[in-house]
Scaffold this motif. Structure first.
Motif, short mmCIF file in Angstrom:
data_model
loop_
_atom_site.label_atom_id
_atom_site.label_comp_id
_atom_site.label_asym_id
_atom_site.label_seq_id
_atom_site.Cartn_x
_atom_site.Cartn_y
_atom_site.Cartn_z
N LEU A 1 0.01 -43.00 -17.41
CA LEU A 1 0.26 -44.19 -18.22
C LEU A 1 1.38 -45.03 -17.61
CD1 LEU A 1 0.01 -43.03 -21.94
CD2 LEU A 1 -1.40 -44.72 -20.78
N LYS A 2 2.42 -44.37 -17.09
CA LYS A 2 3.52 -45.10 -16.45
C LYS A 2 3.05 -45.79 -15.17
CE LYS A 2 7.20 -42.25 -18.39
NZ LYS A 2 8.31 -41.32 -18.12
N ILE A 3 2.19 -45.07 -14.41
CA ILE A 3 1.65 -45.67 -13.19
C ILE A 3 0.80 -46.88 -13.53
CG2 ILE A 3 0.07 -45.25 -11.26
CD1 ILE A 3 1.00 -42.32 -11.32
N ARG A 4 0.10 -46.83 -14.67
CA ARG A 4 -0.78 -47.92 -15.09
C ARG A 4 -0.02 -49.24 -15.26
NH1 ARG A 4 -2.41 -50.10 -20.11
NH2 ARG A 4 -4.48 -51.04 -20.02
N GLU A 5 1.27 -49.16 -15.61
CA GLU A 5 2.05 -50.38 -15.77
C GLU A 5 2.09 -51.20 -14.48
OE1 GLU A 5 5.87 -49.14 -17.09
OE2 GLU A 5 5.16 -48.38 -19.03
N PHE A 6 1.90 -50.51 -13.35
CA PHE A 6 1.92 -51.20 -12.06
C PHE A 6 0.51 -51.46 -11.53
CE2 PHE A 6 5.80 -48.69 -12.49
CZ PHE A 6 6.77 -49.67 -12.28
N THR A 7 -0.40 -50.48 -11.67
CA THR A 7 -1.73 -50.60 -11.06
C THR A 7 -2.75 -51.26 -11.98
OG1 THR A 7 -2.34 -48.37 -11.83
CG2 THR A 7 -1.30 -48.56 -9.65
N LYS A 8 -2.65 -51.01 -13.30
CA LYS A 8 -3.56 -51.58 -14.30
C LYS A 8 -5.04 -51.44 -13.94
CE LYS A 8 -0.20 -54.92 -15.74
NZ LYS A 8 0.46 -55.17 -16.75
N PRO A 9 -5.51 -50.24 -13.61
CA PRO A 9 -6.94 -50.07 -13.34
C PRO A 9 -7.75 -50.29 -14.61
CG PRO A 9 -5.85 -47.94 -13.48
CD PRO A 9 -4.76 -48.97 -13.52
N GLN A 10 -8.93 -50.86 -14.46
CA GLN A 10 -9.79 -51.17 -15.60
C GLN A 10 -10.89 -50.13 -15.80
OE1 GLN A 10 -9.03 -53.86 -17.65
NE2 GLN A 10 -7.23 -53.72 -16.34
N ILE A 11 -11.08 -49.25 -14.81
CA ILE A 11 -12.13 -48.23 -14.89
C ILE A 11 -11.57 -46.91 -14.38
CG2 ILE A 11 -14.36 -47.49 -13.93
CD1 ILE A 11 -15.24 -50.36 -13.84
N VAL A 12 -11.87 -45.82 -15.09
CA VAL A 12 -11.56 -44.48 -14.60
C VAL A 12 -12.88 -43.76 -14.32
CG1 VAL A 12 -9.38 -44.34 -15.84
CG2 VAL A 12 -11.46 -43.48 -16.93
N GLU A 13 -12.79 -42.67 -13.59
CA GLU A 13 -14.00 -41.90 -13.28
C GLU A 13 -13.77 -40.44 -13.65
OE1 GLU A 13 -16.56 -40.86 -9.32
OE2 GLU A 13 -16.05 -42.97 -9.67
N ILE A 14 -14.70 -39.89 -14.43
CA ILE A 14 -14.64 -38.49 -14.85
C ILE A 14 -15.99 -37.86 -14.55
CG2 ILE A 14 -14.37 -36.90 -16.80
CD1 ILE A 14 -12.58 -38.98 -18.13
N ALA A 15 -15.99 -36.81 -13.77
CA ALA A 15 -17.22 -36.10 -13.40
C ALA A 15 -18.27 -37.04 -12.82
CB ALA A 15 -17.78 -35.34 -14.61
N GLY A 16 -17.82 -38.02 -12.05
CA GLY A 16 -18.74 -38.95 -11.43
C GLY A 16 -19.20 -40.08 -12.32
N ILE A 17 -18.72 -40.12 -13.56
CA ILE A 17 -19.10 -41.16 -14.51
C ILE A 17 -17.97 -42.19 -14.62
CG2 ILE A 17 -19.75 -41.68 -16.89
CD1 ILE A 17 -21.85 -40.10 -15.31
N LYS A 18 -18.30 -43.45 -14.41
CA LYS A 18 -17.32 -44.52 -14.54
C LYS A 18 -17.17 -44.90 -16.01
CE LYS A 18 -18.44 -46.52 -10.02
NZ LYS A 18 -19.56 -45.62 -9.68
N LEU A 19 -15.91 -45.02 -16.46
CA LEU A 19 -15.62 -45.38 -17.85
C LEU A 19 -14.71 -46.60 -17.88
CD1 LEU A 19 -14.96 -41.85 -19.37
CD2 LEU A 19 -16.83 -43.36 -19.97
N PRO A 20 -15.24 -47.76 -18.25
CA PRO A 20 -14.38 -48.94 -18.43
C PRO A 20 -13.40 -48.70 -19.58
CG PRO A 20 -16.70 -49.57 -18.27
CD PRO A 20 -16.67 -48.08 -18.43
#
Length: 240
Positions: free
Chosen positions: A17-36
């Motif tokens: 969450l702290k890293i997100r303040e700088f990178t702000k990714p809009q999608i994560v990937e879990i088990a090969g599935i992209k999650l906006p």
């Protein structure tokens, strides 16, 4: 061991969450599935998504037990992770998923789109008889339920279709249930037809011991038994 793993995951989520303040990714990937990432998502689900433990226990059960001939019926789509995973493995025509919270529909459809799947999706509750029912939308979307848990949960009315009728039409072999305590009411009338495997999050902290035992007894009455090797804290696999 599971409690230690959970604490490590929470710490990882807080760091990301702290890293997100700088990178702000809009999608994560879990088990090969992209999650906006939905906008304005609450802290708990956001941590789970960024640490990669969102629906982790259910996913482990499904990864270990999903077979190529299975037909999946899921109650509680959430953000569409499990439905997308199953659709990639089985084909979209063999996956049927239901979510009562209308606010989640655009994010579910977005998840399906970015993963190139199109499982059968219904924005409704499954119940004993068709009609309308009260549903309580919580600040954290994964706590929304037919049971009001907090005073500030928003009460809305959602459409209901018949669980047993859908069960007869779809004829699933694998049932996935995560309905935040609604499993007690469901198993008062549920006919599980030809289902052979059930991945269920059993919300004993909501239901209490008596109602939890009722659910377990109803499963036993229909020939299901708990697989002790596929047991997590609340996420369980029942087979017959």
């Amino acid at each position: 061991m599971q409690k230690v793993e959970y604490r490590i995951n929470r710490l990882a989520g807080q760091l990301r969450l702290k890293i997100r303040e700088f990178t702000k990714p809009q999608i994560v990937e879990i088990a090969g599935i992209k999650l906006p990432i939905p906008p304005n998502i609450s802290r708990g689900p956001l941590e789970a998504l960024y640490a990669g433990y969102y629906e982790a226990s259910e996913l482990k059960i499904i990864q270990a037990n999903l077979e190529k001939h299975d037909r999946v019926m899921e109650l509680g789509t959430g953000l569409g992770l499990l439905a997308s995973y199953c659709a990639q493995k089985l084909g979209s025509d063999n996956v049927f998923t239901y979510e009562a919270n209308p606010a989640l529909e655009p994010f579910i459809r977005q998840t399906f789109a970015v993963n190139n799947v199109n499982p059968h999706f219904h924005n409704c509750l499954l119940g004993e008889t068709p009609g309308m029912q009260d549903f309580y939308v919580a600040k954290s979307f994964w706590s929304s339920s037919t049971i009001q848990r907090k005073p500030d949960d928003q009460k809305i009315q959602v459409p209901v279709i018949s669980f047993n009728q859908e069960m007869q039409i779809i004829d699933p072999t694998f049932l996935i249930l995560d309905i935040e305590g609604g499993e007690y009411e469901l198993f008062k009338y549920a006919n599980l037809h030809n289902v052979r495997k059930i991945c269920i999050e059993l919300h004993s902290h909501i239901l209490g011991s008596e109602k939890t035992k009722f659910v377990e007894s109803k499963l036993a009455d229909q020939g299901f038994y708990l697989d002790p090797k596929k047991r997590y804290v609340n996420e369980l696999l029942f087979i017959r």
